[in-house]
Design an enzyme around this catalytic site. Structure first.
Site, PDB file in Angstrom:
ATOM      1  N   ARG A 134       5.408  -6.600   1.229  1.00 39.21           N
ATOM      2  CA  ARG A 134       5.413  -5.492  -0.251  1.00 39.21           C
ATOM      3  C   ARG A 134       6.580  -4.316  -1.027  1.00 39.21           C
ATOM      4  O   ARG A 134       6.437  -3.717  -2.272  1.00 39.21           O
ATOM      5  CB  ARG A 134       3.786  -4.549  -0.077  1.00 39.21           C
TER       6      ARG A 134
ATOM      7  N   ARG B 233       6.393  -7.229  12.398  1.00 38.83           N
ATOM      8  CA  ARG B 233       7.541  -6.137  10.994  1.00 38.83           C
ATOM      9  C   ARG B 233       6.652  -5.140  10.981  1.00 38.83           C
ATOM     10  O   ARG B 233       8.335  -4.526  10.177  1.00 38.83           O
ATOM     11  CB  ARG B 233       6.076  -6.749  10.123  1.00 38.83           C
TER      12      ARG B 233
ATOM     13  N   CYS C 211       0.392  -7.517   4.834  1.00 39.87           N
ATOM     14  CA  CYS C 211      -1.322  -7.059   5.371  1.00 39.87           C
ATOM     15  C   CYS C 211      -2.731  -7.080   5.198  1.00 39.87           C
ATOM     16  O   CYS C 211      -2.389  -7.224   3.599  1.00 39.87           O
ATOM     17  CB  CYS C 211      -1.585  -5.670   6.615  1.00 39.87           C
TER      18      CYS C 211
ATOM     19  N   ARG D 202      -5.545  -5.320  -2.597  1.00 37.51           N
ATOM     20  CA  ARG D 202      -3.578  -4.331  -2.835  1.00 37.51           C
ATOM     21  C   ARG D 202      -3.187  -4.555  -3.889  1.00 37.51           C
ATOM     22  O   ARG D 202      -2.764  -5.264  -3.810  1.00 37.51           O
ATOM     23  CB  ARG D 202      -3.122  -4.814  -1.302  1.00 37.51           C
TER      24      ARG D 202
ATOM     25  N   VAL E 244      -9.200   4.443   3.252  1.00 36.40           N
ATOM     26  CA  VAL E 244      -8.092   4.099   2.188  1.00 36.40           C
ATOM     27  C   VAL E 244      -8.260   3.103   1.465  1.00 36.40           C
ATOM     28  O   VAL E 244      -8.163   1.827   0.820  1.00 36.40           O
ATOM     29  CB  VAL E 244      -7.343   4.281   2.694  1.00 36.40           C
TER      30      VAL E 244
ATOM     31  N   ASP F  12      -3.936   4.108   9.004  1.00 34.49           N
ATOM     32  CA  ASP F  12      -2.824   3.279  10.068  1.00 34.49           C
ATOM     33  C   ASP F  12      -3.376   3.246  11.723  1.00 34.49           C
ATOM     34  O   ASP F  12      -3.544   2.275  11.932  1.00 34.49           O
ATOM     35  CB  ASP F  12      -1.463   2.881   9.537  1.00 34.49           C
TER      36      ASP F  12
HETATM   37  N1  EPU Z   1      -3.872   0.527  -4.933  1.00 33.39           N
HETATM   38  C1  EPU Z   1      -4.369   0.579  -6.042  1.00 33.39           C
HETATM   39  N2  EPU Z   1      -4.023   0.172  -7.106  1.00 33.39           N
HETATM   40  C2  EPU Z   1      -2.254  -0.134  -6.991  1.00 33.39           C
HETATM   41  C3  EPU Z   1      -1.481   0.562  -5.532  1.00 33.39           C
HETATM   42  C4  EPU Z   1      -2.226   1.190  -4.633  1.00 33.39           C
HETATM   43  O1  EPU Z   1      -5.256  -0.267  -6.021  1.00 33.39           O
HETATM   44  O2  EPU Z   1      -0.776  -0.824  -7.809  1.00 33.39           O
HETATM   45  C5  EPU Z   1      -4.889   0.885  -4.003  1.00 33.39           C
HETATM   46  C6  EPU Z   1      -4.423   0.714  -2.624  1.00 33.39           C
HETATM   47  O3  EPU Z   1      -5.105  -0.455  -2.820  1.00 33.39           O
HETATM   48  C7  EPU Z   1      -4.936   1.066  -2.021  1.00 33.39           C
HETATM   49  C8  EPU Z   1      -4.821   2.733  -1.871  1.00 33.39           C
HETATM   50  O4  EPU Z   1      -4.504   2.268  -3.366  1.00 33.39           O
HETATM   51  O5  EPU Z   1      -6.295   0.724  -2.097  1.00 33.39           O
HETATM   52  C9  EPU Z   1      -3.720   3.398  -1.240  1.00 33.39           C
HETATM   53  O6  EPU Z   1      -2.778   2.150  -1.008  1.00 33.39           O
HETATM   54  P1  EPU Z   1      -1.138   3.041  -1.084  1.00 33.39           P
HETATM   55  O7  EPU Z   1      -0.221   2.294  -2.395  1.00 33.39           O
HETATM   56  O8  EPU Z   1      -0.702   4.213  -0.873  1.00 33.39           O
HETATM   57  O9  EPU Z   1      -0.334   1.672  -0.001  1.00 33.39           O
HETATM   58  P2  EPU Z   1       0.354   0.938   0.169  1.00 33.39           P
HETATM   59  O10 EPU Z   1       1.456   1.797  -0.712  1.00 33.39           O
HETATM   60  O11 EPU Z   1       0.717  -0.307  -0.348  1.00 33.39           O
HETATM   61  C10 EPU Z   1       1.381   2.282   2.505  1.00 33.39           C
HETATM   62  C11 EPU Z   1       1.657   1.542   3.716  1.00 33.39           C
HETATM   63  C12 EPU Z   1       0.932   0.973   4.450  1.00 33.39           C
HETATM   64  C13 EPU Z   1      -0.307   2.626   4.054  1.00 33.39           C
HETATM   65  C14 EPU Z   1      -0.445   2.827   3.605  1.00 33.39           C
HETATM   66  C15 EPU Z   1      -1.562   4.167   3.197  1.00 33.39           C
HETATM   67  C16 EPU Z   1       4.237   0.779   3.255  1.00 33.39           C
HETATM   68  C17 EPU Z   1       5.200  -0.823   3.627  1.00 33.39           C
HETATM   69  N3  EPU Z   1       2.922   0.729   3.898  1.00 33.39           N
HETATM   70  O12 EPU Z   1       1.362   1.157   1.413  1.00 33.39           O
HETATM   71  O13 EPU Z   1       1.118   0.903   5.518  1.00 33.39           O
HETATM   72  O14 EPU Z   1      -1.454   2.109   4.801  1.00 33.39           O
HETATM   73  O15 EPU Z   1       1.170   3.299   2.386  1.00 33.39           O
HETATM   74  O16 EPU Z   1      -1.092   5.100   4.032  1.00 33.39           O
HETATM   75  O17 EPU Z   1       4.242   1.879   3.559  1.00 33.39           O
HETATM   76  C18 EPU Z   1       1.109  -0.274   7.866  1.00 33.39           C
HETATM   77  O18 EPU Z   1       1.746   0.166   7.990  1.00 33.39           O
HETATM   78  O19 EPU Z   1       0.355  -0.926   8.637  1.00 33.39           O
HETATM   79  C19 EPU Z   1       0.486  -0.873   6.552  1.00 33.39           C
HETATM   80  C20 EPU Z   1      -0.486  -1.155   5.956  1.00 33.39           C
END
Ligand code: EPU
Length: 440
Positions: free
Chosen positions: A97, A419, A121, A126, A333, A311
């Site tokens: 991502r 990963r 994942c 997402r 989340v 997580d």
């Molecule tokens: N969301 C939306 N629209 C968007 C962006 C997010 O609806 O444009 C929603 C997502 O679908 C989710 C929520 O907002 O329901 C939170 O998503 P967030 O954007 O915070 O997650 P992320 O940035 O994609 C990162 C970590 C994740 C971790 C989350 C929450 C990375 C690469 N990934 O994901 O880590 O769970 O923040 O803290 O930094 C993992 O390490 O296994 C992992 C999934």
């Protein structure tokens, strides 16, 4: 050829593992280097797939990346960055991502960016709607194409007043990485304030950015015209630390996690202690072990920081299968982060999934037909099973369950775990697990 891991369960994991920089910070710190006019140096870099993918993507855009893998130091020189061919970028489609975070930096550098289809994942839909919306507010023009997104800033990027519908980690990073060099002031409301975000802010501040974080989840960024490089040691991976802590609890083991830091694990440690885990802290890391008494059930809800992180949920669910009584876990989340419980149920765990919000706070998913609450009845004796790993954290949880289970488990799809977990097979072997690997 795919790897097959065979695990003979039932042995307590005992010994020491070393945890390095956070998977959810390091690749973003690497992207931040693109914004600099000088080279940057990042330390405590782990050898994980996401780092490899971002290294390749940066190299494709002309960044010179040098790395001492064992020492964990990486230098990134962005002085000869250029727009890469779409076909070259496309090679990384579906891998991660992180590419979406290249938008702001590449637009600042080259006026445009092409972002391949994203991976990561499968724990929910997402979407990237928040990302695209904030980028449009900065003045970007988004053109969705069949195999990715072309984004450009014909009139440059200007600071904006923004509010996220939900405190998304990625969208907050998108704003930070774009606003620092945008013209004027950006105000972001409802921002994520995870420790990894603060670490990214520290990096950007070193580079010359002016960023203020307020107590109400708002962030103000005053755009500057030039940023230099940074020298930074990445914060340790709190999710990996929590995973090893859960492994110690589930296998009735005792694990010293060198590199773990208590400060970013507060919510986790409260729950860990309530269930029946013990921990000890010293200057170099943390020791985690099962306190000996039967584990206790509890009610748990995931949340954005400073809440109990999503997580941590999956490894903790495995521990709750061993608690005496009924536990409830409400995932707020991601709408679809309980898929991994199917394999646990096959191993003998008593887990039922529900569409209702079973926590104290109704969440966004309650009315939308998602199985996002789990009721876990324990203790259950786990039995070995054949498992195909679905996602990163779910996969690690399956490993923990198999290591605690009676009998033999075979596990496929373990590449997903690399990963985010550095050298995890050698670490598990070092902790005394009875495992073997074959190709098939
Ligand atoms: N969301 C939306 N629209 C968007 C962006 C997010 O609806 O444009 C929603 C997502 O679908 C989710 C929520 O907002 O329901 C939170 O998503 P967030 O954007 O915070 O997650 P992320 O940035 O994609 C990162 C970590 C994740 C971790 C989350 C929450 C990375 C690469 N990934 O994901 O880590 O769970 O923040 O803290 O930094 C993992 O390490 O296994 C992992 C999934």
């Amino acid at each position: 050829m795919a790897k097959l891991l065979t695990i003979q369960g039932g042995k307590p994991l005992q010994g020491e593992v070393h945890v390095r920089g956070a998977k959810n910070l390091v690749p973003k710190a690497m992207v931040a280097s693109l914004l600099g006019s000088e080279p940057s140096e990042l330390r405590n870099v782990p050898e994980i797939k996401d780092v490899e993918i971002v290294t390749n993507l940066l190299t494709t855009h002309g960044v010179k990346v040098e790395r001492d893998i064992q020492g964990g130091t990486m230098t990134l020189d962005p002085r000869e960055t250029y727009s890469a061919e779409h076909s070259e970028i496309d090679a990384y489609a579906g891998d991660s991502r992180i590419p979406i975070l290249f938008c702001g930096p590449l637009m600042h550098k080259n006026g445009e960016a092409f972002i391949p289809d994203l991976g990561g994942c499968r724990i929910g839909d997402r979407p990237i709607d928040y990302h695209l919306e904030v980028l449009r507010n900065f003045g970007a023009v988004v053109d969705k194409q069949p195999n990715g997104i072309h984004i450009s800033a014909p009139k440059g990027l200007r600071g904006a007043k923004l509010e996220l519908p939900y405190p998304s980690v990625g969208a907050t990073e998108q704003v930070l990485l774009t606003a620092v060099l945008a013209e004027g002031i950006t105000e972001l409301k409802n921002a994520a304030v995870e420790p990894e975000i603060h670490d990214l802010i520290a990096i950007l501040q070193q580079m010359g950015a002016i960023i203020t974080v307020y107590t109400d989840r708002s962030i103000r960024i005053e755009g500057v015209s030039r940023l230099s490089g940074y020298k930074h040691r990445a914060i340790p991976d709190r999710n990996e630390s929590a995973s090893w802590a859960s492994a110690a609890l589930v296998t009735k083991g005792d694990i010293y996690v060198r590199g773990a830091a208590q400060r970013d694990l507060t919510a986790f440690l409260n729950i860990y202690r309530k269930i029946g885990g013990e921990f000890e802290v010293d200057d170099d890391g943390m020791r985690f072990w099962h306190a000996g008494a039967p584990l206790k059930p509890l009610v748990l809800e995931t949340d954005v920081h400073p809440g109990f992180m999503t997580d941590w949920q999956q490894p903790m669910v495995v521990a709750l299968t061993q608690a005496e009584g009924v536990s409830i876990v409400h995932e707020t989340v991601y709408e679809n982060r309980f898929g991994f419980t199917q394999a646990l149920a096959r191993m003998g765990a008593g887990i039922q999934l529900h569409r209702e919000c079973l926590g104290s706070n109704p969440c966004r998913f309650g009315q939308r037909n998602f199985l996002h609450s789990a009721v876990i009845s324990g203790p259950s004796e786990l039995k070995g099973a054949d498992i195909d790993i679905p996602d990163l954290r779910g996969g690690f949880s399956h490993l923990i369950a198999a290591l605690a289970a009676k009998g033999t488990s075979t596990v496929t799809g373990i590449e997903i775990i690399s990963r985010g977990y550095e050298d995890f097979i050698n670490k598990i072997v070092g902790l005394g697990a009875d495992i073997s690997i074959s190709e098939r």
